[in-house]
Design an enzyme around this catalytic site. Structure first.
Site: not given
Length: 178
Positions: A11-12
């Site tokens: 998610d990054e």
């Protein structure tokens, strides 16, 4: 392009947006706002962002401010923010790269703040921690010379569930969760 993207986790990601500012005729904040809007429109997700002169400052800005700045969920830190924001990150293990183990080791030598880490003699930190000591000192001073265009290619890849497994596994030996 793909060379300006570094996927950090599920998610990054880090984006090198500098080369695209002239093309889109906007500021870093303006381009990030456009990217966030596109993600919201296409996927219905809120994307958070930290904007900075290097990946480290951008990540620390995101972790310590950007995720909480409603409704925009983005923040910009500059080199001028090192002393007034980066050095004030507390507790010290909230600084990206400092684990609880490093926190304990740093505290054992009297370093319990990012500012103290930044001002500590680099030779002493290098003596105590090796090259990691020098790297922590640089990061505490906002110095990160990494280039996301220089891709790290691991010698081998493996899959795990956030724990150390007894051996490496390849894609055919793993179960895909859906």
């Amino acid at each position: 392009t793909e060379e300006d993207l570094h996927i950090y986790s599920i998610d990054e990601a880090f984006l090198n947006i500098g080369p695209y500012l002239n093309y889109y005729k906007c500021t870093p904040e303006g381009l990030v706002k456009r990217i966030q809007k596109k993600i919201k429109d296409r996927l219905g997700l809120i994307a958070t962002a930290g904007i900075g002169p290097n990946p480290f400052i951008a990540k620390v800005a995101l972790d310590n401010e950007g995720k909480n700045l409603k409704p925009h969920y983005r923040t910009t830190w500059t080199k001028e923010d090192v002393e007034k924001k980066l050095w004030k990150v507390h507790p010290i293990e909230k600084l990206w790269g400092i684990s609880h183990g490093y926190k304990r080791s740093l505290e054992a030598i009297g370093i319990d703040t990012v500012e103290k880490l930044a001002k500590a003699p680099v030779e002493y930190l290098k003596f105590k921690f090796g090259v990691i000591g020098e790297q922590l000192h640089q990061l505490a001073n906002g110095i990160d010379e990494s280039d996301i265009r220089e891709k790290y290619i691991p010698m081998a890849t493996s899959f795990s569930a956030g724990q150390t497994l007894f051996e490496d596994y390849n894609i055919t030996e793993t179960k895909v969760l859906r």
